[in-house]
Design a protein around this motif. Structure first.
Motif, PDB file in Angstrom:
ATOM      1  N   MET A   1       4.965   8.876 -11.890  1.00 12.06           N
ATOM      2  CA  MET A   1       4.605   7.476 -12.074  1.00 12.06           C
ATOM      3  C   MET A   1       4.235   6.824 -10.748  1.00 12.06           C
ATOM      4  SD  MET A   1       4.135   4.850 -13.982  1.00 12.06           S
ATOM      5  CE  MET A   1       4.819   5.309 -15.581  1.00 12.06           C
ATOM      6  N   ALA A   2       4.981   7.151  -9.698  1.00 14.40           N
ATOM      7  CA  ALA A   2       4.653   6.615  -8.367  1.00 14.40           C
ATOM      8  C   ALA A   2       3.266   7.083  -7.924  1.00 14.40           C
ATOM      9  CB  ALA A   2       5.713   7.047  -7.356  1.00 14.40           C
ATOM     10  N   ALA A   3       2.937   8.338  -8.212  1.00 14.12           N
ATOM     11  CA  ALA A   3       1.616   8.851  -7.846  1.00 14.12           C
ATOM     12  C   ALA A   3       0.514   8.145  -8.624  1.00 14.12           C
ATOM     13  CB  ALA A   3       1.553  10.358  -8.092  1.00 14.12           C
ATOM     14  N   LEU A   4       0.755   7.857  -9.913  1.00 13.45           N
ATOM     15  CA  LEU A   4      -0.239   7.139 -10.712  1.00 13.45           C
ATOM     16  C   LEU A   4      -0.486   5.737 -10.178  1.00 13.45           C
ATOM     17  CD1 LEU A   4       0.739   8.142 -14.371  1.00 13.45           C
ATOM     18  CD2 LEU A   4      -1.221   8.932 -13.035  1.00 13.45           C
ATOM     19  N   ILE A   5       0.527   5.146  -9.549  1.00 18.08           N
ATOM     20  CA  ILE A   5       0.370   3.808  -8.985  1.00 18.08           C
ATOM     21  C   ILE A   5      -0.295   3.868  -7.610  1.00 18.08           C
ATOM     22  CG2 ILE A   5       1.606   1.762  -8.175  1.00 18.08           C
ATOM     23  CD1 ILE A   5       3.770   2.408 -10.254  1.00 18.08           C
ATOM     24  N   ALA A   6       0.191   4.761  -6.741  1.00 25.43           N
ATOM     25  CA  ALA A   6      -0.202   4.729  -5.328  1.00 25.43           C
ATOM     26  C   ALA A   6      -1.544   5.396  -5.066  1.00 25.43           C
ATOM     27  CB  ALA A   6       0.881   5.392  -4.477  1.00 25.43           C
ATOM     28  N   ILE A   7      -1.834   6.512  -5.727  1.00 32.23           N
ATOM     29  CA  ILE A   7      -3.041   7.275  -5.382  1.00 32.23           C
ATOM     30  C   ILE A   7      -4.326   6.513  -5.702  1.00 32.23           C
ATOM     31  CG2 ILE A   7      -4.341   9.366  -5.892  1.00 32.23           C
ATOM     32  CD1 ILE A   7      -1.692  10.856  -6.113  1.00 32.23           C
ATOM     33  N   PRO A   8      -4.494   5.955  -6.918  1.00 25.25           N
ATOM     34  CA  PRO A   8      -5.739   5.195  -7.152  1.00 25.25           C
ATOM     35  C   PRO A   8      -5.901   3.998  -6.221  1.00 25.25           C
ATOM     36  CG  PRO A   8      -4.651   5.708  -9.224  1.00 25.25           C
ATOM     37  CD  PRO A   8      -3.681   6.046  -8.138  1.00 25.25           C
ATOM     38  N   ILE A   9      -4.811   3.239  -6.007  1.00 25.28           N
ATOM     39  CA  ILE A   9      -4.892   2.082  -5.114  1.00 25.28           C
ATOM     40  C   ILE A   9      -5.191   2.536  -3.691  1.00 25.28           C
ATOM     41  CG2 ILE A   9      -3.605   0.144  -4.148  1.00 25.28           C
ATOM     42  CD1 ILE A   9      -2.046  -0.012  -6.744  1.00 25.28           C
ATOM     43  N   GLY A  10      -4.551   3.605  -3.248  1.00 27.68           N
ATOM     44  CA  GLY A  10      -4.771   4.095  -1.898  1.00 27.68           C
ATOM     45  C   GLY A  10      -6.188   4.591  -1.677  1.00 27.68           C
ATOM     46  N   VAL A  11      -6.727   5.318  -2.641  1.00 32.00           N
ATOM     47  CA  VAL A  11      -8.099   5.834  -2.501  1.00 32.00           C
ATOM     48  C   VAL A  11      -9.104   4.682  -2.512  1.00 32.00           C
ATOM     49  CG1 VAL A  11      -9.864   7.252  -3.588  1.00 32.00           C
ATOM     50  CG2 VAL A  11      -7.520   8.085  -3.450  1.00 32.00           C
ATOM     51  N   LEU A  12      -8.922   3.721  -3.415  1.00 31.73           N
ATOM     52  CA  LEU A  12      -9.829   2.573  -3.443  1.00 31.73           C
ATOM     53  C   LEU A  12      -9.729   1.765  -2.149  1.00 31.73           C
ATOM     54  CD1 LEU A  12      -9.395   1.339  -7.130  1.00 31.73           C
ATOM     55  CD2 LEU A  12     -11.335   2.571  -6.140  1.00 31.73           C
ATOM     56  N   GLY A  13      -8.511   1.633  -1.622  1.00 34.26           N
ATOM     57  CA  GLY A  13      -8.360   0.951  -0.343  1.00 34.26           C
ATOM     58  C   GLY A  13      -9.069   1.682   0.778  1.00 34.26           C
ATOM     59  N   ALA A  14      -8.979   2.998   0.785  1.00 26.64           N
ATOM     60  CA  ALA A  14      -9.677   3.786   1.806  1.00 26.64           C
ATOM     61  C   ALA A  14     -11.191   3.663   1.667  1.00 26.64           C
ATOM     62  CB  ALA A  14      -9.252   5.251   1.712  1.00 26.64           C
ATOM     63  N   VAL A  15     -11.677   3.622   0.430  1.00 27.40           N
ATOM     64  CA  VAL A  15     -13.119   3.439   0.216  1.00 27.40           C
ATOM     65  C   VAL A  15     -13.573   2.100   0.781  1.00 27.40           C
ATOM     66  CG1 VAL A  15     -14.873   3.080  -1.563  1.00 27.40           C
ATOM     67  CG2 VAL A  15     -13.263   4.973  -1.771  1.00 27.40           C
ATOM     68  N   TYR A  16     -12.783   1.056   0.541  1.00 23.35           N
ATOM     69  CA  TYR A  16     -13.163  -0.249   1.102  1.00 23.35           C
ATOM     70  C   TYR A  16     -13.163  -0.210   2.627  1.00 23.35           C
ATOM     71  CZ  TYR A  16     -12.728  -4.988   2.816  1.00 23.35           C
ATOM     72  OH  TYR A  16     -12.909  -6.135   3.523  1.00 23.35           O
ATOM     73  N   LEU A  17     -12.142   0.381   3.211  1.00 28.36           N
ATOM     74  CA  LEU A  17     -12.041   0.386   4.668  1.00 28.36           C
ATOM     75  C   LEU A  17     -13.184   1.138   5.323  1.00 28.36           C
ATOM     76  CD1 LEU A  17      -8.204   1.013   5.157  1.00 28.36           C
ATOM     77  CD2 LEU A  17      -9.437  -1.140   5.375  1.00 28.36           C
ATOM     78  N   ASN A  18     -13.555   2.282   4.753  1.00 29.31           N
ATOM     79  CA  ASN A  18     -14.550   3.128   5.410  1.00 29.31           C
ATOM     80  C   ASN A  18     -15.980   2.808   4.997  1.00 29.31           C
ATOM     81  OD1 ASN A  18     -14.828   5.700   7.151  1.00 29.31           O
ATOM     82  ND2 ASN A  18     -16.081   6.173   5.367  1.00 29.31           N
ATOM     83  N   GLU A  19     -16.179   2.395   3.744  1.00 28.55           N
ATOM     84  CA  GLU A  19     -17.536   2.212   3.247  1.00 28.55           C
ATOM     85  C   GLU A  19     -17.993   0.763   3.280  1.00 28.55           C
ATOM     86  OE1 GLU A  19     -19.349   4.870   2.493  1.00 28.55           O
ATOM     87  OE2 GLU A  19     -17.610   6.116   3.006  1.00 28.55           O
ATOM     88  N   TYR A  20     -17.070  -0.180   3.182  1.00 25.89           N
ATOM     89  CA  TYR A  20     -17.461  -1.582   3.078  1.00 25.89           C
ATOM     90  C   TYR A  20     -16.862  -2.436   4.203  1.00 25.89           C
ATOM     91  CZ  TYR A  20     -19.000  -0.341  -1.627  1.00 25.89           C
ATOM     92  OH  TYR A  20     -19.637   0.236  -2.692  1.00 25.89           O
TER      93      TYR A  20
END
Length: 298
Positions: free
Chosen positions: A91-110
């Motif tokens: 459950m922790a992975a379902l919460i953290a991984i999508p948010i973390g990946v989307l956050g990384a996409v924002y930081l690096n791409e936008y």
């Protein structure tokens, strides 16, 4: 006729320099090897101690049987704790991984070097160094006290907070390794930036992102303090994470290791060995995924 006494002596400076470099190289190699051995020694000792003490408790019954209610009672098992560890960590992975990946996409791409992006990076670095008990207390104050009871979802939230900065930073580093030529080629074909990110950048970095996410899961699976604070200490597994106390391997290690009885001590060592095996399995899976889908840079 030139006299022999005035002949120029051979230049040995190059040979001496080569010898000095070879000696320095061998010395540095030996020192690095010693440092590696010194760093690996505590890990080897810990693994050996857990294997020697926990192997006697291991078996099929230990992995599937219920946890004894009496600390003095000898015998297996840790079935509920294993299920609780997998469920709460999942459950922790379902919460953290999508948010973390989307956050990384924002930081690096936008976001790049915008103030908001810099602030998020700083907070991620700060969260990486925050002790796990602080995360547990934060979830206890903001979630457990509000709903009025400890449950598995509170533990999942605490573990997700610990996983989130690891996922963000590791995913961002993997996105940085994607060549800009791929982005430019996709843009040249008329693709919008979001489509380039979804169909080109993320698939290219998927192996590294998956590897970093699994390493974050492995780290969260062994946390004890936030689990005790938010989930509680019990011997039963409840599939419904939103109702009542739950249990994990880390909590059972603490619960049994604090007792003076031989039976509980043996269960604690067996639970520790099981937890190390799960973390090792997560690590191996991450390495296999990373090597299987890595980009060939030759």
């Amino acid at each position: 006729m030139t006299s022999l006494s005035t002949a120029t002596p051979p230049d040995l400076s190059g040979r001496n320099l080569s010898k000095r470099r070879a000696f320095a190289n061998r010395t540095a190699t030996i020192l690095i090897g010693l440092c590696v051995l010194i760093a690996a020694l505590p890990l080897v000792l810990v693994v050996w101690e857990v294997l020697s003490r926990g192997s006697s408790a291991m078996g099929l019954d230990f992995l599937v049987e219920e946890i004894p209610r009496n600390y003095r009672e000898a015998g297996p098992g840790m079935g509920p704790a294993i299920l609780g560890t997998l469920t709460i960590t999942g459950m922790a992975a379902l919460i953290a991984i999508p948010i973390g990946v989307l956050g990384a996409v924002y930081l690096n791409e936008y976001g790049k070097n915008r103030p908001l992006a810099k602030f998020i990076r700083t907070m991620a670095d700060v969260m990486t160094g925050v002790p796990s008990i602080v995360m547990g207390l934060f979830i206890y104050v903001s979630y457990v006290i509000v709903i009025g009871e400890k449950n598995g979802f509170g533990g999942a939230l605490a573990l997700a907070c610990l996983m989130l900065p690891i996922v963000i930073r590791s995913a961002e580093e993997m996105l940085r390794l994607v060549p800009d030529e791929l982005r430019q080629a996709s843009a040249g074909l008329g693709a919008r930036k979001w489509r380039t990110t979804m169909t080109v950048v993320l698939p290219t970095a998927s192996s590294g992102i998956t590897s970093g996410a699994l390493l974050a899961v492995a780290r969260a699976a062994g946390e004890t303090a936030p689990i005790i604070v938010t989930v509680g200490l019990t011997y039963m597994f409840k599939p419904d994470l939103f109702y009542g106390e739950n249990t994990t391997l880390a909590a059972q290690i603490y619960r049994n290791a604090t007792q003076p009885f031989d039976a509980s001590q043996e269960r604690a060592w067996g639970a520790a060995l099981t937890l190390i095996a799960l973390v090792f399995l997560f690590t191996i899976v991450s390495r296999v995924i990373s090597s299987r889908f890595a980009i060939d840079k030759r």
